[in-house]
Design an enzyme around this catalytic site. Structure first.
Site, PDB file in Angstrom:
ATOM      1  N   ASP A 146       1.073  -2.915  12.265  1.00  0.00           N
ATOM      2  CA  ASP A 146       1.399  -3.331  10.756  1.00  0.00           C
ATOM      3  C   ASP A 146       1.864  -4.798  10.942  1.00  0.00           C
ATOM      4  O   ASP A 146       2.746  -5.175  11.568  1.00  0.00           O
ATOM      5  CB  ASP A 146       2.432  -2.342  10.462  1.00  0.00           C
ATOM      6  CG  ASP A 146       2.903  -2.701   8.952  1.00  0.00           C
ATOM      7  OD1 ASP A 146       3.134  -3.935   8.584  1.00  0.00           O
ATOM      8  OD2 ASP A 146       2.614  -1.815   8.032  1.00  0.00           O
ATOM      9  N   THR A 168      -1.632   7.326   0.180  1.00  0.00           N
ATOM     10  CA  THR A 168      -2.875   7.262  -0.385  1.00  0.00           C
ATOM     11  C   THR A 168      -3.491   5.860   0.124  1.00  0.00           C
ATOM     12  O   THR A 168      -4.716   5.757  -0.014  1.00  0.00           O
ATOM     13  CB  THR A 168      -2.967   7.119  -1.971  1.00  0.00           C
ATOM     14  OG1 THR A 168      -2.134   6.223  -2.326  1.00  0.00           O
ATOM     15  CG2 THR A 168      -2.026   8.633  -2.373  1.00  0.00           C
ATOM     16  N   ARG A 222       0.969  -1.237  -0.111  1.00  0.00           N
ATOM     17  CA  ARG A 222      -0.076  -0.016   0.056  1.00  0.00           C
ATOM     18  C   ARG A 222       0.863   1.335   0.176  1.00  0.00           C
ATOM     19  O   ARG A 222       1.737   1.307   0.808  1.00  0.00           O
ATOM     20  CB  ARG A 222      -0.854   0.139   1.344  1.00  0.00           C
ATOM     21  CG  ARG A 222      -1.963  -0.946   1.441  1.00  0.00           C
ATOM     22  CD  ARG A 222      -2.912  -0.875   2.360  1.00  0.00           C
ATOM     23  NE  ARG A 222      -2.379  -0.233   3.879  1.00  0.00           N
ATOM     24  CZ  ARG A 222      -3.126   0.322   4.712  1.00  0.00           C
ATOM     25  NH1 ARG A 222      -4.355   0.354   4.704  1.00  0.00           N
ATOM     26  NH2 ARG A 222      -2.435   0.716   5.793  1.00  0.00           N
ATOM     27  N   ASP A 282       5.259  -5.898   9.273  1.00  0.00           N
ATOM     28  CA  ASP A 282       6.476  -5.399  10.305  1.00  0.00           C
ATOM     29  C   ASP A 282       6.550  -6.124  11.419  1.00  0.00           C
ATOM     30  O   ASP A 282       7.688  -6.600  11.872  1.00  0.00           O
ATOM     31  CB  ASP A 282       6.565  -3.953  10.544  1.00  0.00           C
ATOM     32  CG  ASP A 282       6.784  -2.885   9.464  1.00  0.00           C
ATOM     33  OD1 ASP A 282       7.394  -3.301   8.375  1.00  0.00           O
ATOM     34  OD2 ASP A 282       6.214  -1.934   9.375  1.00  0.00           O
TER      35      ASP A 282
HETATM   36  O1  LIG Z   1      -7.240  -3.500   2.925  1.00  0.00           O
HETATM   37  P1  LIG Z   1      -5.849  -2.586   2.822  1.00  0.00           P
HETATM   38  O2  LIG Z   1      -6.252  -0.995   3.142  1.00  0.00           O
HETATM   39  O3  LIG Z   1      -5.527  -2.727   1.290  1.00  0.00           O
HETATM   40  O4  LIG Z   1      -4.669  -3.085   3.625  1.00  0.00           O
HETATM   41  C1  LIG Z   1      -4.477  -4.133   3.883  1.00  0.00           C
HETATM   42  C2  LIG Z   1      -3.165  -4.696   3.268  1.00  0.00           C
HETATM   43  O5  LIG Z   1      -1.960  -3.766   4.128  1.00  0.00           O
HETATM   44  C3  LIG Z   1      -0.994  -4.660   4.383  1.00  0.00           C
HETATM   45  O6  LIG Z   1      -0.193  -4.966   3.680  1.00  0.00           O
HETATM   46  P2  LIG Z   1       1.229  -3.959   3.458  1.00  0.00           P
HETATM   47  O7  LIG Z   1       0.912  -2.820   2.384  1.00  0.00           O
HETATM   48  O8  LIG Z   1       1.479  -3.280   4.795  1.00  0.00           O
HETATM   49  O9  LIG Z   1       2.421  -4.650   2.956  1.00  0.00           O
HETATM   50  P3  LIG Z   1       3.087  -5.826   3.649  1.00  0.00           P
HETATM   51  O10 LIG Z   1       2.425  -6.942   3.947  1.00  0.00           O
HETATM   52  O11 LIG Z   1       4.523  -5.977   2.810  1.00  0.00           O
HETATM   53  O12 LIG Z   1       3.748  -4.996   5.078  1.00  0.00           O
HETATM   54  C4  LIG Z   1      -1.608  -6.136   4.770  1.00  0.00           C
HETATM   55  O13 LIG Z   1      -0.926  -7.056   5.058  1.00  0.00           O
HETATM   56  C5  LIG Z   1      -2.642  -5.826   3.643  1.00  0.00           C
HETATM   57  O14 LIG Z   1      -2.181  -6.677   2.424  1.00  0.00           O
HETATM   58  O1  LIG Z   2      -3.941  -2.075  10.584  1.00  0.00           O
HETATM   59  C1  LIG Z   2      -3.385  -2.388   9.418  1.00  0.00           C
HETATM   60  C2  LIG Z   2      -3.956  -2.019   8.210  1.00  0.00           C
HETATM   61  C3  LIG Z   2      -3.385  -2.466   7.190  1.00  0.00           C
HETATM   62  N1  LIG Z   2      -2.134  -3.418   7.111  1.00  0.00           N
HETATM   63  C4  LIG Z   2      -1.684  -3.677   8.405  1.00  0.00           C
HETATM   64  O2  LIG Z   2      -0.569  -4.488   8.466  1.00  0.00           O
HETATM   65  N2  LIG Z   2      -2.379  -3.177   9.564  1.00  0.00           N
HETATM   66 MG   LIG Z   3       2.742  -3.668   6.267  1.00  0.00          MG
END
Ligand SMILES: O=P(O)(O)OC[C@H]1O[C@H](OP(=O)(O)OP(=O)(O)O)[C@H](O)[C@@H]1O
Ligand SMILES: O=c1cc[nH]c(=O)[nH]1
Ligand SMILES: [Mg+2]
Length: 210
Positions: free
Chosen positions: A201, A108, A104, A204
């Site tokens: 997160d 945005t 993400r 992370d």
């Molecule tokens: O419903 P949304 O608003 O799209 O958010 C959810 C997404 O955000 C996080 O991923 P992130 O973009 O943090 O990537 P990561 O898994 O690499 O940390 C999570 O693991 C989902 O994939």
């Molecule tokens: O709360 C949140 C939302 C999106 N992705 C995450 O990892 N945590």
């Molecule tokens: Mg993430």
């Protein structure tokens, strides 16, 4: 509209409380995410087709049931979805694994796809898409659209997450009416794209990258 299930089994709820704790470290977080994924897939797989078989026990013939052999794919949304894969494979070891890379935008919250590799026969498979967090729903919708574009049958897709926000559930149900959603919890709301209270997160916390 796809169904939305909150899995309120005591073991799932107990384990979720462990990973929600901000003091839960990477090692325990990783372990418990996989345990919750196993418990969830146990229930999510409830409608997998069975076939009748006869098995010779030491005492006679048993009229038993075996999985009918419907092929399964587990598809994590990278990164955080990877944290659930082993838990699913513990119960369905013959499943193939596809990967969809998605991040993400920090400002945005729009998802961006950066990787996709799926089993070539994805169209024939029962698919469990796994990602711990369903926040705005943008990543889930983009991943489900990518799966459909590559031949997946939306009727064969189930989306399995740990924590969902009402906004994300609504968005996925609207965009992907054939896909049922399974979550361990439905939380209150989103704040700047993060689920409240959520668990922070997930990527992370799983990989120790904060
Ligand atoms: O419903 P949304 O608003 O799209 O958010 C959810 C997404 O955000 C996080 O991923 P992130 O973009 O943090 O990537 P990561 O898994 O690499 O940390 C999570 O693991 C989902 O994939
Ligand atoms: O709360 C949140 C939302 C999106 N992705 C995450 O990892 N945590
Ligand atoms: Mg993430």
């Amino acid at each position: 509209m796809g169904e939305f299930h909150v899995m309120d089994h005591p073991l799932i709820q107990h384990k979720l409380s462990i990973i929600r704790d901000k003091n839960c470290g990477t090692r325990e977080f990783r372990e418990v995410v996989n345990e919750i994924a196993s418990l969830m897939v146990f229930e999510v797989a409830r409608d997998m087709p069975l076939k009748d078989v006869e098995v010779e026990t030491p005492e006679g013939t048993a009229h038993a049931k075996k999985l009918a052999g419907k092929k399964v794919a587990v598809v994590p949304i990278l990164r955080a979805g990877i944290g659930m894969v082993d838990g699913v494979l513990d119960l369905i070891p013959t499943a193939k694994v596809g990967h969809i890379g998605m991040y993400r935008d920090e400002k945005t919250f729009q998802p961006h796809e950066y990787f996709l590799k799926l089993p070539s026969d994805i169209g024939e498979r029962q698919i469990f898409v796994v990602d711990p967090m369903l926040a705005t729903g943008g990543s889930a919708i983009m991943a489900l659209d990518a799966l459909k574009k590559h031949g997946a049958n939306p009727k064969n897709i189930k989306f399995v997450c740990l924590v969902a926000a009402p906004e994300g559930v609504k968005a996925v149900q609207k965009a992907e009416p054939d896909v049922d959603i399974y979550a361990a919890a439905l939380d209150d709301h989103l704040d700047h794209g993060y689920i409240v209270p959520g668990l922070g997160d997930a990527g992370d916390r799983l990989f120790g990258t904060k």
